[in-house]
Design an enzyme around this catalytic site. Structure first.
Site, mmCIF file in Angstrom:
data_model
loop_
_atom_site.group_PDB
_atom_site.id
_atom_site.type_symbol
_atom_site.label_atom_id
_atom_site.label_comp_id
_atom_site.label_asym_id
_atom_site.label_seq_id
_atom_site.Cartn_x
_atom_site.Cartn_y
_atom_site.Cartn_z
ATOM 1 N N VAL A 146 36.731 -84.364 18.771
ATOM 2 C CA VAL A 146 35.629 -84.197 18.836
ATOM 3 C C VAL A 146 34.804 -82.941 18.374
ATOM 4 O O VAL A 146 35.012 -81.774 18.978
ATOM 5 C CB VAL A 146 35.373 -84.516 20.189
ATOM 6 C CG1 VAL A 146 33.381 -84.363 19.611
ATOM 7 C CG2 VAL A 146 35.497 -86.000 20.601
ATOM 8 N N ASN A 175 39.117 -76.428 22.177
ATOM 9 C CA ASN A 175 40.329 -76.850 21.061
ATOM 10 C C ASN A 175 38.980 -76.373 19.866
ATOM 11 O O ASN A 175 38.167 -77.042 19.636
ATOM 12 C CB ASN A 175 41.170 -78.101 20.684
ATOM 13 C CG ASN A 175 41.747 -78.384 22.196
ATOM 14 O OD1 ASN A 175 42.887 -77.656 22.095
ATOM 15 N ND2 ASN A 175 41.963 -80.046 22.309
ATOM 16 N N ASP A 222 36.320 -87.717 31.081
ATOM 17 C CA ASP A 222 36.971 -87.515 29.610
ATOM 18 C C ASP A 222 37.194 -88.799 29.549
ATOM 19 O O ASP A 222 37.483 -90.089 30.939
ATOM 20 C CB ASP A 222 38.077 -86.870 29.799
ATOM 21 C CG ASP A 222 38.373 -87.183 27.972
ATOM 22 O OD1 ASP A 222 38.383 -86.145 27.579
ATOM 23 O OD2 ASP A 222 39.125 -88.051 27.563
ATOM 24 N N ILE A 223 37.174 -90.156 28.771
ATOM 25 C CA ILE A 223 37.508 -91.204 28.848
ATOM 26 C C ILE A 223 38.877 -92.068 28.667
ATOM 27 O O ILE A 223 38.733 -92.809 29.316
ATOM 28 C CB ILE A 223 36.387 -92.113 27.605
ATOM 29 C CG1 ILE A 223 35.956 -93.419 28.123
ATOM 30 C CG2 ILE A 223 37.606 -91.422 25.877
ATOM 31 C CD1 ILE A 223 35.448 -94.597 27.105
ATOM 32 N N HIS A 282 33.514 -78.490 23.317
ATOM 33 C CA HIS A 282 33.756 -78.735 24.888
ATOM 34 C C HIS A 282 34.629 -78.092 24.671
ATOM 35 O O HIS A 282 35.132 -78.300 24.863
ATOM 36 C CB HIS A 282 33.654 -80.758 24.421
ATOM 37 C CG HIS A 282 34.901 -81.374 23.633
ATOM 38 N ND1 HIS A 282 34.762 -81.098 22.314
ATOM 39 C CD2 HIS A 282 35.948 -80.973 23.723
ATOM 40 C CE1 HIS A 282 35.773 -81.906 21.736
ATOM 41 N NE2 HIS A 282 36.383 -81.969 23.267
ATOM 42 N N HIS A 305 37.394 -78.761 28.189
ATOM 43 C CA HIS A 305 38.124 -79.664 28.606
ATOM 44 C C HIS A 305 37.926 -78.559 29.954
ATOM 45 O O HIS A 305 38.770 -77.760 30.320
ATOM 46 C CB HIS A 305 39.234 -79.619 28.367
ATOM 47 C CG HIS A 305 39.522 -80.918 26.797
ATOM 48 N ND1 HIS A 305 39.233 -82.147 27.328
ATOM 49 C CD2 HIS A 305 39.226 -79.729 26.241
ATOM 50 C CE1 HIS A 305 39.747 -82.264 25.879
ATOM 51 N NE2 HIS A 305 39.598 -81.530 24.966
HETATM 52 P P1 AMP Z 1 39.276 -82.897 21.753
HETATM 53 O O1 AMP Z 1 40.845 -83.323 21.451
HETATM 54 O O2 AMP Z 1 39.727 -81.263 22.326
HETATM 55 O O3 AMP Z 1 38.383 -82.982 20.455
HETATM 56 O O4 AMP Z 1 38.496 -83.972 22.913
HETATM 57 C C1 AMP Z 1 38.271 -84.328 22.524
HETATM 58 C C2 AMP Z 1 37.672 -85.502 23.502
HETATM 59 O O5 AMP Z 1 37.022 -86.278 24.170
HETATM 60 C C3 AMP Z 1 39.040 -86.336 24.106
HETATM 61 O O6 AMP Z 1 39.748 -85.819 25.276
HETATM 62 C C4 AMP Z 1 38.867 -87.845 24.485
HETATM 63 O O7 AMP Z 1 39.600 -88.590 24.939
HETATM 64 C C5 AMP Z 1 37.214 -87.661 24.710
HETATM 65 N N1 AMP Z 1 36.374 -88.472 24.443
HETATM 66 C C6 AMP Z 1 36.819 -89.117 23.498
HETATM 67 N N2 AMP Z 1 35.343 -90.177 23.615
HETATM 68 C C7 AMP Z 1 34.490 -90.177 24.975
HETATM 69 C C8 AMP Z 1 34.003 -90.800 25.504
HETATM 70 N N3 AMP Z 1 33.345 -91.798 24.615
HETATM 71 N N4 AMP Z 1 33.519 -90.656 26.750
HETATM 72 C C9 AMP Z 1 33.647 -88.763 26.732
HETATM 73 N N5 AMP Z 1 35.190 -88.874 26.987
HETATM 74 C C10 AMP Z 1 35.530 -89.192 25.438
#
Ligand code: AMP
Ligand code: ZN
Length: 115
Positions: A96, A87, A30-31, A100, A102
């Site tokens: 996003v 989520n 995760d970024i 996915h 976590h």
């Molecule tokens: P969610 O809030 O459950 O949709 O999680 C989305 C996750 O994607 C968050 O923890 C972000 O930090 C992560 N994220 C967003 N952009 C990127 C990226 N380019 N590379 C890796 N993780 C990302």
């Protein structure tokens, strides 16, 4: 070109630190990590969330726990404890819209929620 961020990561159009990949699943760091270990595990085929899975995606997602265990072991958090969550929809805070999971660990994660 897809407008989905995670589809673009799957297509290697956007860089990510990939920690696992097979024909159907990709995992990367995760970024914006919320814990010392914070990985995202995704099916390569796009779908928004659990409620939108096709049978093909459900088959791939069925293997997510086994991939998560392997990654948790590699990250050294199997003994200390870790969390796997997804989520779904507005109240969850999903940001996003590509399914996915976590994988979090490496610190005390508190109660049911991460923060
Ligand atoms: P969610 O809030 O459950 O949709 O999680 C989305 C996750 O994607 C968050 O923890 C972000 O930090 C992560 N994220 C967003 N952009 C990127 C990226 N380019 N590379 C890796 N993780 C990302
Ligand atoms: Zn996507």
């Amino acid at each position: 070109m897809s407008e989905c961020l995670f589809c673009r990561i799957v297509a290697k159009e956007i860089p990510a630190t990939v920690v696992y990949e097979d024909d159907a699943i990709l995992a990367f760091k995760d970024i914006f990590p919320q814990a010392p270990v914070h990985l995202l595990i995704i099916p390569k085929v796009h779908c928004v969330g659990l409620c939108d899975m096709t049978p093909e995606i459900a088959t791939a997602v069925g293997r997510v726990p086994e991939v998560a265990i392997r990654l948790a072991r590699e990250a050294g958090v199997v003994e200390s404890g870790w969390r796997l969550l997804t989520n779904c929809g507005p109240d969850s805070g999903q940001s996003v819209f590509h399914l996915h999971f976590h994988l979090l660990g490496g610190k005390s994660l508190g109660g049911k929620l991460c923060q």
